[in-house]
Design a protein around this motif. Structure first.
Motif, mmCIF file in Angstrom:
data_model
loop_
_atom_site.group_PDB
_atom_site.id
_atom_site.type_symbol
_atom_site.label_atom_id
_atom_site.label_comp_id
_atom_site.label_asym_id
_atom_site.label_seq_id
_atom_site.Cartn_x
_atom_site.Cartn_y
_atom_site.Cartn_z
ATOM 1 N N ALA A 76 0.829 -1.205 0.000
ATOM 2 C CA ALA A 76 0.000 0.000 0.000
ATOM 3 C C ALA A 76 0.866 1.259 0.000
ATOM 4 C CB ALA A 76 -0.916 -0.016 1.230
ATOM 5 N N LYS A 77 1.968 1.195 0.744
ATOM 6 C CA LYS A 77 2.880 2.342 0.798
ATOM 7 C C LYS A 77 3.508 2.614 -0.569
ATOM 8 C CE LYS A 77 6.989 3.970 3.273
ATOM 9 N NZ LYS A 77 7.974 3.638 4.332
ATOM 10 N N ARG A 78 3.988 1.569 -1.240
ATOM 11 C CA ARG A 78 4.614 1.732 -2.561
ATOM 12 C C ARG A 78 3.582 2.158 -3.598
ATOM 13 N NH1 ARG A 78 8.621 2.040 -0.030
ATOM 14 N NH2 ARG A 78 10.473 0.674 -0.136
ATOM 15 N N GLN A 79 2.360 1.701 -3.472
ATOM 16 C CA GLN A 79 1.311 2.116 -4.409
ATOM 17 C C GLN A 79 1.047 3.623 -4.296
ATOM 18 O OE1 GLN A 79 -2.620 0.510 -3.670
ATOM 19 N NE2 GLN A 79 -3.065 0.396 -5.868
ATOM 20 N N HIS A 80 0.981 4.084 -3.056
ATOM 21 C CA HIS A 80 0.790 5.526 -2.839
ATOM 22 C C HIS A 80 1.983 6.316 -3.370
ATOM 23 C CE1 HIS A 80 -0.214 9.286 -0.904
ATOM 24 N NE2 HIS A 80 0.993 9.287 -0.318
ATOM 25 N N GLN A 81 3.202 5.808 -3.127
ATOM 26 C CA GLN A 81 4.391 6.511 -3.615
ATOM 27 C C GLN A 81 4.447 6.529 -5.138
ATOM 28 O OE1 GLN A 81 7.430 4.274 -1.580
ATOM 29 N NE2 GLN A 81 7.407 5.614 0.235
ATOM 30 N N ALA A 82 3.990 5.448 -5.774
ATOM 31 C CA ALA A 82 3.964 5.410 -7.241
ATOM 32 C C ALA A 82 3.009 6.471 -7.779
ATOM 33 C CB ALA A 82 3.544 4.022 -7.718
ATOM 34 N N GLU A 83 1.848 6.651 -7.118
ATOM 35 C CA GLU A 83 0.892 7.675 -7.558
ATOM 36 C C GLU A 83 1.483 9.077 -7.419
ATOM 37 O OE1 GLU A 83 -2.470 6.913 -5.159
ATOM 38 O OE2 GLU A 83 -3.077 5.084 -6.234
ATOM 39 N N VAL A 84 2.205 9.287 -6.297
ATOM 40 C CA VAL A 84 2.845 10.598 -6.082
ATOM 41 C C VAL A 84 3.907 10.851 -7.149
ATOM 42 C CG1 VAL A 84 4.289 11.947 -4.519
ATOM 43 C CG2 VAL A 84 2.369 10.595 -3.610
ATOM 44 N N ALA A 85 4.754 9.828 -7.426
ATOM 45 C CA ALA A 85 5.813 9.975 -8.436
ATOM 46 C C ALA A 85 5.222 10.202 -9.817
ATOM 47 C CB ALA A 85 6.688 8.715 -8.433
ATOM 48 N N ARG A 99 2.302 11.699 -10.502
ATOM 49 C CA ARG A 99 1.804 13.087 -10.580
ATOM 50 C C ARG A 99 2.945 14.072 -10.736
ATOM 51 N NH1 ARG A 99 -1.672 11.426 -6.268
ATOM 52 N NH2 ARG A 99 -0.396 12.633 -4.795
ATOM 53 N N ALA A 100 4.104 13.711 -10.160
ATOM 54 C CA ALA A 100 5.265 14.610 -10.235
ATOM 55 C C ALA A 100 6.106 14.341 -11.477
ATOM 56 C CB ALA A 100 6.126 14.464 -8.997
ATOM 57 N N SER A 101 5.652 13.428 -12.324
ATOM 58 C CA SER A 101 6.375 13.079 -13.556
ATOM 59 C C SER A 101 7.777 12.552 -13.260
ATOM 60 C CB SER A 101 6.445 14.288 -14.497
ATOM 61 O OG SER A 101 5.154 14.701 -14.873
ATOM 62 N N GLU A 102 7.930 11.889 -12.126
ATOM 63 C CA GLU A 102 9.202 11.260 -11.767
ATOM 64 C C GLU A 102 9.151 9.811 -12.285
ATOM 65 O OE1 GLU A 102 11.874 12.420 -10.368
ATOM 66 O OE2 GLU A 102 11.166 14.438 -9.848
ATOM 67 N N ASP A 103 9.484 9.674 -13.558
ATOM 68 C CA ASP A 103 9.305 8.375 -14.214
ATOM 69 C C ASP A 103 10.158 7.266 -13.583
ATOM 70 O OD1 ASP A 103 7.548 9.594 -15.900
ATOM 71 O OD2 ASP A 103 9.018 9.929 -17.485
ATOM 72 N N GLU A 104 11.404 7.571 -13.301
ATOM 73 C CA GLU A 104 12.294 6.561 -12.733
ATOM 74 C C GLU A 104 11.810 6.132 -11.339
ATOM 75 O OE1 GLU A 104 17.027 5.926 -11.562
ATOM 76 O OE2 GLU A 104 16.387 7.726 -12.641
ATOM 77 N N LEU A 105 11.444 7.117 -10.557
ATOM 78 C CA LEU A 105 10.933 6.812 -9.219
ATOM 79 C C LEU A 105 9.602 6.085 -9.314
ATOM 80 C CD1 LEU A 105 11.449 7.135 -6.196
ATOM 81 C CD2 LEU A 105 10.264 9.342 -6.296
ATOM 82 N N TYR A 106 8.797 6.470 -10.281
ATOM 83 C CA TYR A 106 7.502 5.819 -10.483
ATOM 84 C C TYR A 106 7.693 4.351 -10.845
ATOM 85 C CZ TYR A 106 3.238 4.406 -12.891
ATOM 86 O OH TYR A 106 2.124 3.705 -13.315
ATOM 87 N N THR A 107 8.627 4.095 -11.773
ATOM 88 C CA THR A 107 8.892 2.712 -12.195
ATOM 89 C C THR A 107 9.373 1.864 -11.019
ATOM 90 O OG1 THR A 107 9.473 3.473 -14.420
ATOM 91 C CG2 THR A 107 10.223 1.260 -13.758
ATOM 92 N N PHE A 108 10.264 2.407 -10.196
ATOM 93 C CA PHE A 108 10.783 1.689 -9.028
ATOM 94 C C PHE A 108 9.659 1.391 -8.035
ATOM 95 C CE2 PHE A 108 12.362 1.821 -4.652
ATOM 96 C CZ PHE A 108 13.282 0.776 -4.685
#
Length: 212
Positions: free
Chosen positions: A72-81, A83-92
């Protein structure tokens, strides 16, 4: 060569089985106690395995909650990344979410399987304990029968006649005969002493009459 060792092993096993059979015939209660101790050890060992399974169940549910929280924590972080267009962080974050989610699902299945297995184990364990209890009751019945048989045997030796020198005498009869003989001896001694005392008294009076 291997055949020789096999025959030797089989011969030794057969000899041991013969010895055990002889021991069982001589003292069946002792052999039954031996079997009961083995069964009790098996029941104790099974209880230890079940308790260990309970610990594993608790470990599975604990790890499941940790994996679910991390997913759940990583899912929330992926949504934040995202929205911020942080593709690398989003992929991780997405990769981590998928790994934790798969782990949580695996742990959830392991937990449910363990709960189901524990229910089956508890039922079989209860059956083992019932059978062990029945065996203990059977042993008590056998011990009771053995005691009765031993008591009857001893009483028969005392009460029932035994053949001695062509005559039948029980131990009670022998005791009664001994008491009768003893009574006759005492009575004889008493009468003899009484007669002797009376004769001495008569002789004393006769001697006194002569003197006078």
């Amino acid at each position: 060569m291997s055949n020789i060792f096999t025959r030797i092993k089989d011969s030794i096993a057969a000899d041991l089985n013969d010895l055990l059979d002889q021991k069982e015939q001589k003292n069946p209660i002792a052999m039954l106690n031996h079997h009961l101790r083995r069964c009790e050890n098996e029941v104790k060992h099974v209880r230890e395995l079940i308790d260990r399974q309970y610990l594993l169940k608790d470990h599975f549910i604990k790890e499941y909650h940790i994996a679910s929280e991390m997913a759940a924590k990583r899912q929330h972080q992926a949504e934040v990344a995202k929205r911020a267009s942080e593709d690398e962080l989003y992929t991780f974050a997405v990769k981590e979410y998928e790994d934790y989610q798969a782990k949580a699902e695996h742990l959830d299945k392991a937990y449910k399987d363990t709960v189901k297995q524990l229910d089956q184990l508890e039922q079989k364990y209860a059956e083992m304990k019932r059978k062990l209890k029945d065996m203990h009751l059977k042993r008590m019945e056998l011990m009771s029968r053995e005691n009765i048989a031993a008591a009857n045997h001893r009483m028969s030796r005392v009460i029932q006649p035994e053949r001695v020198f062509g005559q039948s005498f029980s131990k009670f009869e022998e005791s009664e005969m001994y008491l009768e003989q003893l009574e006759q001896k005492v009575n004889t001694n008493y009468h003899q002493n009484t007669i002797d005392a009376r004769i001495r008294e008569i002789e004393r009076r006769l001697e006194s009459s002569k003197t006078e």
